[in-house]
Design a protein around this motif. Sequence first.
Motif, short mmCIF file in Angstrom:
data_model
loop_
_atom_site.label_atom_id
_atom_site.label_comp_id
_atom_site.label_asym_id
_atom_site.label_seq_id
_atom_site.Cartn_x
_atom_site.Cartn_y
_atom_site.Cartn_z
N ILE A 122 -4.84 -4.29 10.27
CA ILE A 122 -4.73 -2.87 9.87
C ILE A 122 -5.87 -2.66 8.32
O ILE A 122 -5.78 -3.41 7.90
N GLU A 123 -6.67 -1.26 8.87
CA GLU A 123 -7.19 -0.77 8.20
C GLU A 123 -6.55 0.11 7.38
O GLU A 123 -6.83 1.63 8.41
N THR A 124 -6.58 0.10 5.90
CA THR A 124 -5.67 1.27 5.35
C THR A 124 -7.38 2.71 5.14
O THR A 124 -8.40 2.38 4.65
N LEU A 125 -6.63 3.80 4.99
CA LEU A 125 -6.87 5.15 4.85
C LEU A 125 -7.30 6.39 4.08
O LEU A 125 -5.87 5.94 3.28
N VAL A 126 -8.58 5.92 2.55
CA VAL A 126 -7.37 6.32 1.31
C VAL A 126 -6.71 7.97 1.96
O VAL A 126 -5.63 8.22 1.13
N GLU A 127 -6.95 8.62 2.50
CA GLU A 127 -7.34 9.79 3.05
C GLU A 127 -5.41 10.11 3.69
O GLU A 127 -4.27 11.21 3.71
N GLY A 128 -4.79 8.83 3.97
CA GLY A 128 -3.53 8.34 5.08
C GLY A 128 -3.67 7.68 6.08
O GLY A 128 -4.57 7.84 6.94
N PHE A 145 0.37 -0.99 0.29
CA PHE A 145 0.53 0.41 0.25
C PHE A 145 0.52 1.44 0.54
O PHE A 145 0.42 2.32 -0.05
N GLU A 146 1.90 1.00 -0.25
CA GLU A 146 3.06 2.35 0.30
C GLU A 146 3.04 3.29 -0.75
O GLU A 146 3.16 4.47 -0.18
N SER A 147 2.82 2.98 -2.22
CA SER A 147 2.46 4.32 -3.02
C SER A 147 1.41 4.13 -3.92
O SER A 147 0.93 5.07 -3.92
N GLU A 148 0.32 3.40 -2.43
CA GLU A 148 -1.09 4.53 -2.74
C GLU A 148 -1.53 5.11 -1.70
O GLU A 148 -2.75 5.82 -1.83
N ILE A 149 -0.76 4.42 -0.49
CA ILE A 149 -2.05 5.33 0.83
C ILE A 149 -0.79 6.30 1.68
O ILE A 149 0.55 6.19 1.53
N PRO A 150 -0.81 7.77 1.70
CA PRO A 150 0.10 8.10 1.86
C PRO A 150 0.47 8.08 4.14
O PRO A 150 -0.87 7.73 4.76
N TYR A 173 1.78 5.37 4.99
CA TYR A 173 1.37 4.22 5.04
C TYR A 173 2.70 3.59 4.55
O TYR A 173 3.22 3.24 3.16
N PHE A 174 4.01 3.11 5.42
CA PHE A 174 5.25 2.18 5.14
C PHE A 174 5.17 0.67 5.34
O PHE A 174 4.56 0.63 6.26
N ASP A 175 5.06 0.26 4.01
CA ASP A 175 5.54 -0.92 4.18
C ASP A 175 6.79 -1.88 4.56
O ASP A 175 7.03 -3.23 4.99
N SER A 176 7.84 -1.07 4.62
CA SER A 176 8.67 -1.55 5.52
C SER A 176 9.39 -0.11 6.10
O SER A 176 8.87 1.05 5.31
N PRO A 177 9.87 -0.29 7.29
CA PRO A 177 10.67 1.26 7.06
C PRO A 177 12.54 1.32 6.52
O PRO A 177 12.92 2.30 7.11
N ALA A 223 -10.53 -0.10 18.18
CA ALA A 223 -10.19 0.66 16.73
C ALA A 223 -9.87 2.20 16.81
O ALA A 223 -10.50 2.82 16.85
N LYS A 224 -8.21 2.45 16.45
CA LYS A 224 -7.84 3.37 16.92
C LYS A 224 -7.12 3.87 16.07
O LYS A 224 -6.28 3.19 14.69
N LYS A 225 -7.96 5.13 15.64
CA LYS A 225 -6.62 5.89 14.33
C LYS A 225 -5.31 6.32 14.63
O LYS A 225 -4.85 6.53 15.01
N TYR A 226 -4.39 5.57 13.28
CA TYR A 226 -3.19 6.44 13.72
C TYR A 226 -3.17 7.45 12.43
O TYR A 226 -3.29 6.64 10.85
N ASN A 227 -2.49 8.86 12.14
CA ASN A 227 -2.39 8.78 11.01
C ASN A 227 -0.66 8.88 9.77
O ASN A 227 -1.22 9.06 8.44
N THR A 228 -0.77 8.51 10.75
CA THR A 228 1.08 7.34 10.00
C THR A 228 1.50 6.28 10.48
O THR A 228 0.87 5.70 11.24
N PHE A 229 1.69 5.31 9.27
CA PHE A 229 2.08 3.23 10.05
C PHE A 229 2.69 3.43 9.18
O PHE A 229 2.95 3.18 8.33
N VAL A 230 4.04 2.31 10.70
CA VAL A 230 4.47 1.75 9.69
C VAL A 230 5.25 0.40 9.99
O VAL A 230 4.65 -0.04 11.03
N ASP A 231 5.09 -0.34 8.67
CA ASP A 231 5.09 -1.98 9.32
C ASP A 231 6.29 -2.48 8.84
O ASP A 231 6.79 -2.07 8.43
#
Length: 568
Positions: A426-432, A177-182, A184-188, A447-455
């Motif tokens: 993990i539920e991805t959000l279109v807005e990021g 999802f890294e290239s689609e979801i602001p 959102y990082f698939d790895s560090p 169910a907690k929202k985070y504006n930034t996520f790192v897998d």
Amino acid sequence: MNEKVEVTRIAILGGGPSALFMFKRLVESNHPNLEVTIFEKKNRLGVGMPYGTGGANREHITNVSDNEVPNFVSSIEEWSKMAPEQMLAEFKIDPDNFNEYKVLPRLFFGEYLAAQFDLLLALASDKDIVTHVKYNCSIADVVFLDDDIVKVIDEDGTSYLFNKVIMATGHSWPRKFESEIPNYFDSPYPPAKLKLKLNHEVAIKGASLTAIDAVRTLSRANGKYFYENGKLHYSLDDGSEDFRIVLHSISGLLPAVRFHLEDSRLKNDSLLSIDDIKAHKAENGGYVSLDFIFEKDFKEPFQEKNPSFYDWIKDMQLEDFVDAMMNMREKIEPFLLLGVEYDEAERSIRKHESIYWKEMLAILSFSMNYPAKYFSAEDMLRLKKKLMPLVSLVIAFVPQSSCEELLALHNAGILDLISVGADSEIETLVEGGVIYHYKNDDGETVAKKYNTFVDAVGQPHLEFEDFPFASLRNNGNISPALLKFKHQDKAKEVLDSGNKKVKQINGSYYLDVPGIAINDDFQVIDANGRESKNFFIMAVPYIGGFNPDYSGIDFSEEASQRIMNSLF
């Protein structure tokens, strides 16, 4: 290829640390008339992902020291005396006061590995080994032409013919999802992308060394570490007042701290030999018993090294031991336990005394790589469910400075850890960002929202379908890794529980484990069960089912030697 009898042409796909070990074996083999071609997708040899900018910034450090690294041409200490002064100053390395027991900056270690590759290339030239290095060259496909010739095709469509091919392509971090979801990082990795000025909570999935890499980068982008009264502290920068990091761990635990290893190369004279394992396998219906390995390669060595510990565990089954150790860890708040283990590890390093049960657990994990492909499916399920969670915690070997930073962040109210179950989502959000769904310790749904996520759960074990060379998959030159169930009733029970990895083939039940099938010398196995005499694999993401332990340098050293056993 009319010279194929006289000249042995070998390709190494990848130019990182595994390739370095393999090339060293070839140079030292004294095999006549060798021609070696190394394909490296970037512009440097030796560093690979972990020790170059693809896997490290200046703040990232190794979890091994010079005394734990096998010599290539020279040791790190020896090389430091001839390394460029500017580089030494840049990494604050004093060659006249070098400590072989101290961990090093990963980028500095990468410079060492690159220098060793250069020295080996010169040595190869002195031995008349013809060597070609193809930089900035990715491999698109590999095709078996006959029993003696393998065609390697690069991304530009250029073909090369070889007698032997060794796949050493290193880590692989698939993008979801890294290239689609602001945010959102698939790895560090590469870590430069996490140099983010943030003013909100960041969710990190995982609490391993990979997660700590992310913490080290994010914390520096939003604040500063400083010492006061001999203790490390942390303060936030202006504009990052609401910055926080929350680790999400299935175990609810942090990994253990690096200590002094008595047997620094994770090998031990008391371990079962290959002949021992073959004899046991013959007596056990073709299977290797996990309980046998646990008894012989873990419990019995304590009789001599730590008799009191042996008396405590001698009657324990594997599950009993894991439960006892996990219960002890779970009773203590994670960051409090981290502090306790930090003090214990400091004493271990200062006195050059091992914490023997932890060391033996690391050796057990390493030693299981050989027999894992002979486990029953039942034992592999036990290994993954019970033993590996403990192993992954204890043998992470978190360096002291990383431990100090985690404690400083936690004490500053910046870093916390939440226990989440394996069923968390993990539920991805279109807005990021994401919404993290999990159950807390009280069983309540959160169910907690985070504006930034790192897998940051670490290198994933990739599946057969993920193998990058389509021709080998499509032509049946490789096969999925499968483990046979010893008991059909157990297989049906696992299947009925909803496990989609259970397969019925010709009346028998098998467990589909990650990656492809290999033999003991890392030769790939084809769809008819035959081993390839000309294609070997050291790329750990694709052999995780039959090679469950990722021991980095130790793995590369061992695998390269086993490949040499069958290469010629």
